[in-house]
Structure formats: C-alpha cells, structure tokens
Write a protein that holds these residues in place. Sequence first.
Motif, mmCIF file in Angstrom:
data_model
loop_
_atom_site.group_PDB
_atom_site.id
_atom_site.type_symbol
_atom_site.label_atom_id
_atom_site.label_comp_id
_atom_site.label_asym_id
_atom_site.label_seq_id
_atom_site.Cartn_x
_atom_site.Cartn_y
_atom_site.Cartn_z
ATOM 1 N N THR A 20 -7.675 -8.800 -4.384
ATOM 2 C CA THR A 20 -7.739 -7.384 -4.740
ATOM 3 C C THR A 20 -8.509 -7.131 -6.028
ATOM 4 O OG1 THR A 20 -5.714 -7.311 -6.078
ATOM 5 C CG2 THR A 20 -5.470 -7.102 -3.690
ATOM 6 N N SER A 62 -7.649 -10.998 1.888
ATOM 7 C CA SER A 62 -7.826 -10.732 0.459
ATOM 8 C C SER A 62 -9.104 -11.382 -0.056
ATOM 9 C CB SER A 62 -6.606 -11.208 -0.343
ATOM 10 O OG SER A 62 -6.387 -12.594 -0.215
ATOM 11 N N HIS A 100 -5.670 -3.080 3.546
ATOM 12 C CA HIS A 100 -6.919 -2.810 2.833
ATOM 13 C C HIS A 100 -7.968 -3.905 3.041
ATOM 14 C CE1 HIS A 100 -9.567 -1.338 -0.314
ATOM 15 N NE2 HIS A 100 -9.492 -2.494 -0.933
ATOM 16 N N GLY A 101 -7.566 -5.157 2.888
ATOM 17 C CA GLY A 101 -8.524 -6.248 3.046
ATOM 18 C C GLY A 101 -9.069 -6.331 4.452
ATOM 19 N N ASP A 141 -11.982 -9.234 0.980
ATOM 20 C CA ASP A 141 -11.961 -8.053 0.106
ATOM 21 C C ASP A 141 -12.657 -8.380 -1.215
ATOM 22 O OD1 ASP A 141 -11.342 -5.547 -0.969
ATOM 23 O OD2 ASP A 141 -9.307 -6.118 -1.519
ATOM 24 N N ASP A 157 -0.964 -2.644 -8.935
ATOM 25 C CA ASP A 157 -1.325 -1.238 -9.124
ATOM 26 C C ASP A 157 -0.118 -0.411 -9.538
ATOM 27 O OD1 ASP A 157 -3.891 -1.864 -8.460
ATOM 28 O OD2 ASP A 157 -3.965 -0.692 -6.611
ATOM 29 N N GLY A 181 -2.173 -6.608 -4.715
ATOM 30 C CA GLY A 181 -2.712 -5.379 -5.289
ATOM 31 C C GLY A 181 -1.712 -4.257 -5.426
ATOM 32 N N HIS A 201 -15.959 0.264 0.967
ATOM 33 C CA HIS A 201 -14.648 0.739 0.524
ATOM 34 C C HIS A 201 -14.441 2.220 0.857
ATOM 35 C CE1 HIS A 201 -13.967 -3.065 -1.426
ATOM 36 N NE2 HIS A 201 -12.796 -2.650 -1.882
ATOM 37 N N SER A 236 -7.197 -6.440 -8.692
ATOM 38 C CA SER A 236 -6.449 -5.452 -9.467
ATOM 39 C C SER A 236 -6.094 -5.955 -10.852
ATOM 40 C CB SER A 236 -5.174 -5.051 -8.711
ATOM 41 O OG SER A 236 -4.402 -4.138 -9.445
ATOM 42 N N GLU A 274 0.819 -1.209 0.000
ATOM 43 C CA GLU A 274 0.000 0.000 0.000
ATOM 44 C C GLU A 274 0.858 1.267 0.000
ATOM 45 O OE1 GLU A 274 -3.467 -0.313 2.490
ATOM 46 O OE2 GLU A 274 -3.217 -2.468 2.654
#
Length: 390
Positions: A142, A191, A277-278, A194, A102, A98, A263, A144, A71
């Motif tokens: 993710t 994950s 994030h997850g 997520d 990203d 992710g 989110h 992504s 991240e």
Amino acid sequence: MAAYQIKIPSCIYSGAGSIEKINEIIKKEKANSIVLFTDNGVKGAGLLELLCAELKKTGVAYETVDGIRPEPSYAEVEEIINGISHLDADLVVAVGGGSVMDTAKLYTVLKGADYNIKELLEHPGLAMKKIKSVMIPTTCGTGSEATCNAIVAVPEKELKIGIVNDEMIPDYVILDSDMIRSLPASILASSGVDALAHAVECFTSNKATPLSDTYALAAAKLIFGSIKKAYASTEDMSAKSELLLGAFYGGVAITGSGTTAVHALSYPLGGKYHIPHGVSNAILFAPVMRYNLDACEERLAEICDAIRPDLSGLGATEKANYVVDEIADIVRFTKIPEKLSDFGVSKNDLDFLVNAASGVTRLLNNNKKEVTKEAIRSIYTELFSDDGAQ
C-alpha cells in the motif's frame, strides 16, 4: 528549473528483526502510553506477538484497537476514533495493511480536534497533527507507511476518496521482513502489484520530479525483480525484503508525484463493488498503461533500461511494450483475476463506472494522456469476460 519537493517519514528502520527498534522510539519520544491500531487478521496471524514482546520490555502501557475492517467507510473510521476518545495516549503505533495504517493516520489528526472526518473529506487542509505515529506494515504494497494520504470509502457516493495532507506523514517507519514472512500468497500478490502500480504511475505522472523519479525507479527495480520470486517461494525472505522496501519507496514517490489513471479507475470498483484495492489496480494496470503507451513511451523505456539493462539494444517502443507486457505477465503469474465479471460487475454497470471514475480528477489530471469518458468506457469494457457478460 522548476521547484519541487518530497516529504518522507523522519526516521525509517529496515531489515529483519528491526521491530526491536520500537524500544528506541519509545525512549526517544518519552512515551508513557500507546494506542496500538491493528486488525483481527494481524492478531490471528500472531504478528502482534512480535511487537508486544518488545513493548513488555519497556513497561509502556498500551491499548489495542483491533476492530478495523478492510477498506472502511469514513463513518466506520469515525466510530473507531470516537470510541477511543477517552484515551490519553502520547504515541500511535499501527501494525497492519493500508486500512489499519490509514485509520491510524487519521487518528493522528483527529485526536481531540474540533473538526471531524467528514469535514476533512471536503477540506483536507484542516488537518493538524496531534500525536506522533509509528507505522509497521504487514503487507508489501500500500505504501501507506510513507504517504500523507488516507483512503476511505464514501458509501453515499459509491466511491473511495483520498484525504491528503502532509500532516499525516508518519514520523517513524519499521520495515521488518519478519512481519510479512507468513503473508498469504494472494495478499502478497495484490499488495505487491499495487506497489508496482505506484512506482510506474508516479514515474509516468505529469507531476513527476527528479526526486519522485529517484524513488519510483528504485521501487520499480526492486518490485519487478522480486515479486515473482516472493510469490513462488514462501521461504525467499530476500525477495520479500526487496518487495517490502520497494513498496515503501513507491509510497515515497506518491508524496512527490502522485498516481494516475490506474488508481482513478480503481476507486469506483472499491467504493461500490468492494473489490480489494490491490486487486482492482491489478485488473486495470496493464490496460491503462497500454492506453497510455503513446504518451509515456520514453518514460516506460527508461523503466525498461532500469529493470532490464540487457535489453538496451531495443528501440523505445519495444522497451515500453516490454514493460506493459511484463506487468500483464506478473498479474497472470500471481493468479490475480483479470476480469471485472469475476466480481459480479456487469456491462450494465458501465455508466456508473464511467461517471464515477471521470470525477476522480485529482488523479486523472496527473495522467500523461487525457482520459476522456469514451476512453474510460473502452478500458472498462475490455475488462469483461469474452462471453459478453451482461
């Protein structure tokens, strides 16, 4: 009938051993030089060995970029990209979660560009693809690898922000379950939840379409049906394969619909407190969907029909409640922390959280039910320990 669309990577390979398809991609793209994005965790787990063994068969030259942090901030991503500005690669390959994917997607639109990442934060429409990409996920959540989104932390705003542009949709995706065979249970859990949030949020979004619904519902069926089994047994590769495919479908659904309040409220938790994030999505998932129940009852009931056809005799309200209860049960089963106080967040932080989350209008506008500041405060307040942590 309203017009709608969905965009997906042009070529997807799936199944155990599909990593070998990288050779086919290299030949098709006539690639002579590759820049390979990954991180030290992936390297340490030996996952790059599977790919590098295939790359050696082709004789293609490749440069590895492995310093990507989880991240990262936009400045950290820019530093990485500037550090490889001298490379003349003609194909990007990303192996990781992710953050790795990203970063690689941002490189595809920043390589040799006359704009920078800070400008993309304000004007994402500037992005133009400069180089094709291959995404190989090593987590199962993710999405992504399927999306046109790249999420970066913006420290001065204590927030995470998504740069969204169709130019970043990957060209190739390889979903090889061997890449998640040894995934730690905690990462599989966060994950995977997520990915489940992507499915449920997209299906209940104001922007949902018949196309996004198809992928969101397919993702929900796969993930609800596999996540507990994949978490409980490291050897259940069938469940892991379903989870990996479900995560991809959830990512595709995002491109046609978009996530919602789960989110939106998670972004400040990652941006300021660096909660993964997850995990932040998992903490918020059931509380936000309970808040949404009266506005999403029919849609949640449809999810119930898809994942538990044996419950067809229940009413819509009972079905919707079953789905939210099952979400909460999955979070508990996979031992993901359920309270913000577990991460040092206190009630003294509420004003910041409410103000920051209320500014994520790109996602809040997708939510079926209006999310007022008072509602945001109530949801966050629910997530502190019962001892009234200050």
